[in-house]
Enzyme design. Structure first.
Site, PDB file in Angstrom:
ATOM      1  N   ARG A 163       0.844  -1.217   0.000  1.00 26.80           N
ATOM      2  CA  ARG A 163       0.000   0.000   0.000  1.00 26.80           C
ATOM      3  C   ARG A 163       0.875   1.262   0.000  1.00 26.80           C
ATOM      4  O   ARG A 163       0.557   2.255   0.675  1.00 26.80           O
ATOM      5  CB  ARG A 163      -0.948   0.031   1.209  1.00 26.80           C
ATOM      6  N   SER A 233     -11.113  -1.524   2.535  1.00 25.84           N
ATOM      7  CA  SER A 233     -10.461  -1.665   3.847  1.00 25.84           C
ATOM      8  C   SER A 233     -10.212  -0.269   4.401  1.00 25.84           C
ATOM      9  O   SER A 233      -9.584   0.562   3.742  1.00 25.84           O
ATOM     10  CB  SER A 233      -9.107  -2.354   3.714  1.00 25.84           C
ATOM     11  N   GLU A 328      -5.921   3.360   5.857  1.00 23.59           N
ATOM     12  CA  GLU A 328      -5.556   3.327   4.433  1.00 23.59           C
ATOM     13  C   GLU A 328      -6.299   4.437   3.695  1.00 23.59           C
ATOM     14  O   GLU A 328      -5.766   5.072   2.785  1.00 23.59           O
ATOM     15  CB  GLU A 328      -5.942   1.957   3.841  1.00 23.59           C
TER      16      GLU A 328
HETATM   17  P1  FAD Z   1      -9.147   8.158  -5.300  1.00 25.89           P
HETATM   18  O1  FAD Z   1      -9.863   7.653  -4.103  1.00 25.89           O
HETATM   19  O2  FAD Z   1      -9.872   9.143  -6.157  1.00 25.89           O
HETATM   20  O3  FAD Z   1      -7.758   8.808  -4.856  1.00 25.89           O
HETATM   21  C1  FAD Z   1      -6.948   8.147  -3.918  1.00 25.89           C
HETATM   22  C2  FAD Z   1      -5.738   9.047  -3.594  1.00 25.89           C
HETATM   23  O4  FAD Z   1      -4.906   9.190  -4.737  1.00 25.89           O
HETATM   24  C3  FAD Z   1      -6.125  10.469  -3.206  1.00 25.89           C
HETATM   25  O5  FAD Z   1      -5.197  10.913  -2.235  1.00 25.89           O
HETATM   26  C4  FAD Z   1      -5.978  11.249  -4.499  1.00 25.89           C
HETATM   27  O6  FAD Z   1      -5.716  12.617  -4.264  1.00 25.89           O
HETATM   28  C5  FAD Z   1      -4.792  10.566  -5.157  1.00 25.89           C
HETATM   29  N1  FAD Z   1      -4.868  10.534  -6.631  1.00 25.89           N
HETATM   30  C6  FAD Z   1      -5.883  10.056  -7.386  1.00 25.89           C
HETATM   31  N2  FAD Z   1      -5.562  10.107  -8.689  1.00 25.89           N
HETATM   32  C7  FAD Z   1      -4.312  10.620  -8.764  1.00 25.89           C
HETATM   33  C8  FAD Z   1      -3.416  10.918  -9.851  1.00 25.89           C
HETATM   34  N3  FAD Z   1      -3.747  10.675 -11.124  1.00 25.89           N
HETATM   35  N4  FAD Z   1      -2.216  11.423  -9.554  1.00 25.89           N
HETATM   36  C9  FAD Z   1      -1.839  11.681  -8.259  1.00 25.89           C
HETATM   37  N5  FAD Z   1      -2.651  11.442  -7.202  1.00 25.89           N
HETATM   38  C10 FAD Z   1      -3.868  10.926  -7.453  1.00 25.89           C
HETATM   39  N6  FAD Z   1      -7.565  -1.210  -2.790  1.00 25.89           N
HETATM   40  C11 FAD Z   1      -6.679  -2.218  -2.911  1.00 25.89           C
HETATM   41  O7  FAD Z   1      -5.456  -1.983  -2.995  1.00 25.89           O
HETATM   42  N7  FAD Z   1      -7.090  -3.514  -2.959  1.00 25.89           N
HETATM   43  C12 FAD Z   1      -8.387  -3.874  -2.874  1.00 25.89           C
HETATM   44  O8  FAD Z   1      -8.720  -5.056  -2.925  1.00 25.89           O
HETATM   45  C13 FAD Z   1      -9.351  -2.831  -2.749  1.00 25.89           C
HETATM   46  N8  FAD Z   1     -10.665  -3.126  -2.665  1.00 25.89           N
HETATM   47  C14 FAD Z   1     -11.586  -2.121  -2.538  1.00 25.89           C
HETATM   48  C15 FAD Z   1     -12.937  -2.452  -2.476  1.00 25.89           C
HETATM   49  C16 FAD Z   1     -13.895  -1.478  -2.368  1.00 25.89           C
HETATM   50  C17 FAD Z   1     -15.346  -1.866  -2.276  1.00 25.89           C
HETATM   51  C18 FAD Z   1     -13.504  -0.106  -2.327  1.00 25.89           C
HETATM   52  C19 FAD Z   1     -14.539   0.980  -2.254  1.00 25.89           C
HETATM   53  C20 FAD Z   1     -12.154   0.242  -2.387  1.00 25.89           C
HETATM   54  C21 FAD Z   1     -11.180  -0.761  -2.491  1.00 25.89           C
HETATM   55  N9  FAD Z   1      -9.804  -0.475  -2.550  1.00 25.89           N
HETATM   56  C22 FAD Z   1      -8.883  -1.489  -2.701  1.00 25.89           C
HETATM   57  C23 FAD Z   1      -9.335   0.934  -2.477  1.00 25.89           C
HETATM   58  C24 FAD Z   1      -9.392   1.673  -3.844  1.00 25.89           C
HETATM   59  O9  FAD Z   1     -10.160   0.949  -4.759  1.00 25.89           O
HETATM   60  C25 FAD Z   1      -8.009   1.902  -4.425  1.00 25.89           C
HETATM   61  O10 FAD Z   1      -7.207   2.642  -3.529  1.00 25.89           O
HETATM   62  C26 FAD Z   1      -8.062   2.637  -5.762  1.00 25.89           C
HETATM   63  O11 FAD Z   1      -6.796   2.604  -6.402  1.00 25.89           O
HETATM   64  C27 FAD Z   1      -8.488   4.090  -5.600  1.00 25.89           C
HETATM   65  O12 FAD Z   1      -8.705   4.621  -6.887  1.00 25.89           O
HETATM   66  P2  FAD Z   1      -9.513   5.961  -7.065  1.00 25.89           P
HETATM   67  O13 FAD Z   1      -9.404   6.351  -8.514  1.00 25.89           O
HETATM   68  O14 FAD Z   1     -10.879   5.838  -6.551  1.00 25.89           O
HETATM   69  O15 FAD Z   1      -8.641   6.947  -6.186  1.00 25.89           O
HETATM   70  N1  EPU Z   2     -10.802 -11.755   9.153  1.00 28.73           N
HETATM   71  C1  EPU Z   2     -11.549 -11.998  10.281  1.00 28.73           C
HETATM   72  N2  EPU Z   2     -12.650 -11.220  10.491  1.00 28.73           N
HETATM   73  C2  EPU Z   2     -13.010 -10.223   9.632  1.00 28.73           C
HETATM   74  C3  EPU Z   2     -12.220  -9.974   8.492  1.00 28.73           C
HETATM   75  C4  EPU Z   2     -11.112 -10.766   8.276  1.00 28.73           C
HETATM   76  O1  EPU Z   2     -11.249 -12.892  11.080  1.00 28.73           O
HETATM   77  O2  EPU Z   2     -14.016  -9.573   9.903  1.00 28.73           O
HETATM   78  C5  EPU Z   2      -9.661 -12.644   8.885  1.00 28.73           C
HETATM   79  C6  EPU Z   2      -9.993 -13.560   7.696  1.00 28.73           C
HETATM   80  O3  EPU Z   2     -10.655 -14.728   8.105  1.00 28.73           O
HETATM   81  C7  EPU Z   2      -8.624 -13.851   7.141  1.00 28.73           C
HETATM   82  C8  EPU Z   2      -7.851 -12.567   7.435  1.00 28.73           C
HETATM   83  O4  EPU Z   2      -8.558 -11.879   8.453  1.00 28.73           O
HETATM   84  O5  EPU Z   2      -8.038 -14.918   7.835  1.00 28.73           O
HETATM   85  C9  EPU Z   2      -7.679 -11.675   6.203  1.00 28.73           C
HETATM   86  O6  EPU Z   2      -8.948 -11.322   5.671  1.00 28.73           O
HETATM   87  P1  EPU Z   2      -9.171 -11.101   4.095  1.00 28.73           P
HETATM   88  O7  EPU Z   2      -8.609 -12.246   3.356  1.00 28.73           O
HETATM   89  O8  EPU Z   2     -10.605 -10.762   3.891  1.00 28.73           O
HETATM   90  O9  EPU Z   2      -8.245  -9.899   3.722  1.00 28.73           O
HETATM   91  P2  EPU Z   2      -7.920  -8.528   4.450  1.00 28.73           P
HETATM   92  O10 EPU Z   2      -6.546  -8.614   5.024  1.00 28.73           O
HETATM   93  O11 EPU Z   2      -9.007  -8.136   5.381  1.00 28.73           O
HETATM   94  C10 EPU Z   2      -6.756  -7.503   2.368  1.00 28.73           C
HETATM   95  C11 EPU Z   2      -6.745  -6.185   1.676  1.00 28.73           C
HETATM   96  C12 EPU Z   2      -7.943  -6.077   0.750  1.00 28.73           C
HETATM   97  C13 EPU Z   2      -7.852  -7.175  -0.293  1.00 28.73           C
HETATM   98  C14 EPU Z   2      -7.856  -8.527   0.442  1.00 28.73           C
HETATM   99  C15 EPU Z   2      -7.666  -9.700  -0.499  1.00 28.73           C
HETATM  100  C16 EPU Z   2      -5.616  -4.601   3.122  1.00 28.73           C
HETATM  101  C17 EPU Z   2      -5.750  -3.458   4.056  1.00 28.73           C
HETATM  102  N3  EPU Z   2      -6.753  -5.107   2.649  1.00 28.73           N
HETATM  103  O12 EPU Z   2      -7.907  -7.528   3.212  1.00 28.73           O
HETATM  104  O13 EPU Z   2      -7.857  -4.813   0.086  1.00 28.73           O
HETATM  105  O14 EPU Z   2      -8.927  -7.127  -1.188  1.00 28.73           O
HETATM  106  O15 EPU Z   2      -6.783  -8.556   1.408  1.00 28.73           O
HETATM  107  O16 EPU Z   2      -6.350  -9.785  -0.900  1.00 28.73           O
HETATM  108  O17 EPU Z   2      -4.506  -5.017   2.815  1.00 28.73           O
HETATM  109  C18 EPU Z   2      -8.505  -2.528   0.284  1.00 28.73           C
HETATM  110  O18 EPU Z   2      -7.301  -2.265   0.363  1.00 28.73           O
HETATM  111  O19 EPU Z   2      -9.393  -1.639   0.280  1.00 28.73           O
HETATM  112  C19 EPU Z   2      -8.921  -3.926   0.201  1.00 28.73           C
HETATM  113  C20 EPU Z   2     -10.189  -4.304   0.183  1.00 28.73           C
END
Ligand code: FAD
Ligand code: EPU
Length: 348
Positions: A163, A233, A328
């Site tokens: 991240r 997250s 995050e």
């Molecule tokens: P924004 O939220 O619009 O911006 C994020 C930051 O980047 C802000 O500080 C903004 O100012 C800056 N920024 C945006 N664009 C630019 C640019 N072009 N140049 C410089 N700075 C910029 N993240 C994960 O890593 N893994 C996941 O599995 C994951 N799952 C998600 C699930 C859900 C349901 C949601 C809602 C979010 C999840 N995220 C996850 C977080 C998010 O999707 C990512 O961080 C994504 O890359 C954000 O993109 P955005 O365009 O919405 O950025």
């Molecule tokens: N867990 C619990 N209880 C909960 C949630 C999770 O016990 O309520 C346990 C799960 O059972 C598992 C462990 O925690 O053993 C990890 O959970 P999970 O696999 O759901 O992943 P996570 O660590 O919670 C991370 C990323 C996600 C990404 C997933 C899959 C971060 C901060 N989050 O979540 O990214 O999609 O792994 O790789 O690293 C995001 O960044 O927004 C995001 C959704």
């Protein structure tokens, strides 16, 4: 270039909370982007680049110019060994992944359904299900806000981490990402290390089967921001030194953790869950019942409700495990980025 004055940001982030911005500007070209930074009238105003707002929380009205990324376009080059993609930063990430999978191009399938723009992906080096952006990224192009010139960083120069990237440090507030280069090898090998992906039968594995499984797992625990406001997250998984982990493990034998660069990465969702906080609500904000690491806008939450709940979660985990959670989600205040710590100030 579209300019809106005193406009609501609600459609430009995923928490579904109304918050105004002095200006909202949609940019369609690098020239538009430059003109926003060079415009005399806006020189003194804070600027905020936005993709889809899926990783931000606006904690106050924004007294500046919010810039919405509409830099579109994808160039595809096929070589004998790879697919090389040059993608402009405003393209939609989940659509890109779906497009690649449908073309039979592997490499992005584990990163399915991550909301946001392609240009935001390098900032926190998006990651899921055993893959991170850095595994496929070749370069990142950015507009340098000092020279107003577009510069290129190789993957190695981006300092990608969990991240994390150079865009959160040395180039913070000095750069706007305008395009990203990906290399997707034709010698594709599935990455099925993550728990539920191991169920896939190896003889039947294709980018599409992995993609479908990832979508299925995600849909089962992560709330769809089109239905319920959230930013994924809320906190990062904290990395603690090996010794601290061992002490925690003695006290909490079922603690969930993974080896990381400088110690062990703890599952923050598990820590929060163990505090009994699933479903816990303050005002309209709730700890998601299916995934404790996600805070949702359950019922007309205000930004303050989300902040109060985040503070409560952070304090509960600190009290029980002596581990400090770091958010995050990027907090945006009146004049730019802020943090939970800054907002809580003396209350900490
Ligand atoms: P924004 O939220 O619009 O911006 C994020 C930051 O980047 C802000 O500080 C903004 O100012 C800056 N920024 C945006 N664009 C630019 C640019 N072009 N140049 C410089 N700075 C910029 N993240 C994960 O890593 N893994 C996941 O599995 C994951 N799952 C998600 C699930 C859900 C349901 C949601 C809602 C979010 C999840 N995220 C996850 C977080 C998010 O999707 C990512 O961080 C994504 O890359 C954000 O993109 P955005 O365009 O919405 O950025
Ligand atoms: N867990 C619990 N209880 C909960 C949630 C999770 O016990 O309520 C346990 C799960 O059972 C598992 C462990 O925690 O053993 C990890 O959970 P999970 O696999 O759901 O992943 P996570 O660590 O919670 C991370 C990323 C996600 C990404 C997933 C899959 C971060 C901060 N989050 O979540 O990214 O999609 O792994 O790789 O690293 C995001 O960044 O927004 C995001 C959704």
């Amino acid at each position: 270039m579209q300019i809106y004055k005193s406009a609501d940001l609600v459609l430009h982030h995923t928490f579904s909370i109304s918050q105004t911005s002095q200006y909202i500007v949609e940019i369609e070209s690098i020239e538009d982007l430059k003109s926003v930074y060079l415009k005399e009238e806006w020189k003194a105003l804070p600027k905020l680049m936005l993709g889809k707002g899926s990783n931000v929380l606006f904690v106050e009205p924004f007294e500046g110019v919010a810039i919405v990324n509409r830099l579109q376009g994808i160039e595809v080059n096929e070589t004998e060994a790879d697919w090389k993609l040059h993608i402009n930063a405003g393209e939609d990430w989940p659509s890109l992944v779906e497009w690649a999978v449908n073309k039979g191009i592997g490499g992005l399938e584990n990163l399915a359904m991550i909301p946001g723009c392609v240009g935001s992906a390098p900032i926190q080096n998006i990651g899921a299900y055993g893959v991170e952006l850095c595994d496929v990224c070749e370069y990142v192009d950015y507009l340098c806000l000092e020279s107003m010139k577009v510069k290129r960083l190789s993957k190695g120069q981006c300092q990608f981490g969990y991240r994390d990237s150079i865009f959160k440090h040395e180039l913070y507030q000095k750069s706007i990402i305008v395009s990203v280069g990906l290399t997707l090898t034709k010698s594709w090998a599935a990455n099925t290390k993550y728990g539920p992906l191991q169920e896939l039968i190896s003889s039947e594995i294709t980018p599409k089967t992995v993609y479908s499984k990832v979508c299925e797992v995600r849909s089962s625990k992560l709330p769809d921001p089109n239905v319920v406001g959230n930013a994924g997250s809320f906190f990062k998984n904290p990395i603690v030194p090996q010794l601290q982990f061992e002490k925690l493990q003695q006290k909490f034998p079922s603690i969930v953790a993974y080896p990381a660069d400088k110690g062990m990465k703890l599952a923050a969702g598990w820590l929060i869950d163990q505090c009994g906080l699933k479903g816990y609500q303050i005002g309209g904000a709730q700890v998601h019942e299916k995934q404790a690491l996600v805070i949702i806008n359950k019922d007309n939450a205000t930004s303050q409700d989300i902040v109060d709940l985040a503070a409560y979660v952070r304090q509960s985990v600190l009290d029980k495990f002596a581990v400090e959670l770091e958010h995050e989600v990027r907090f945006i205040g009146r004049s730019g980025e802020t943090s939970l710590k800054q907002l809580l100030g003396d209350k900490l």
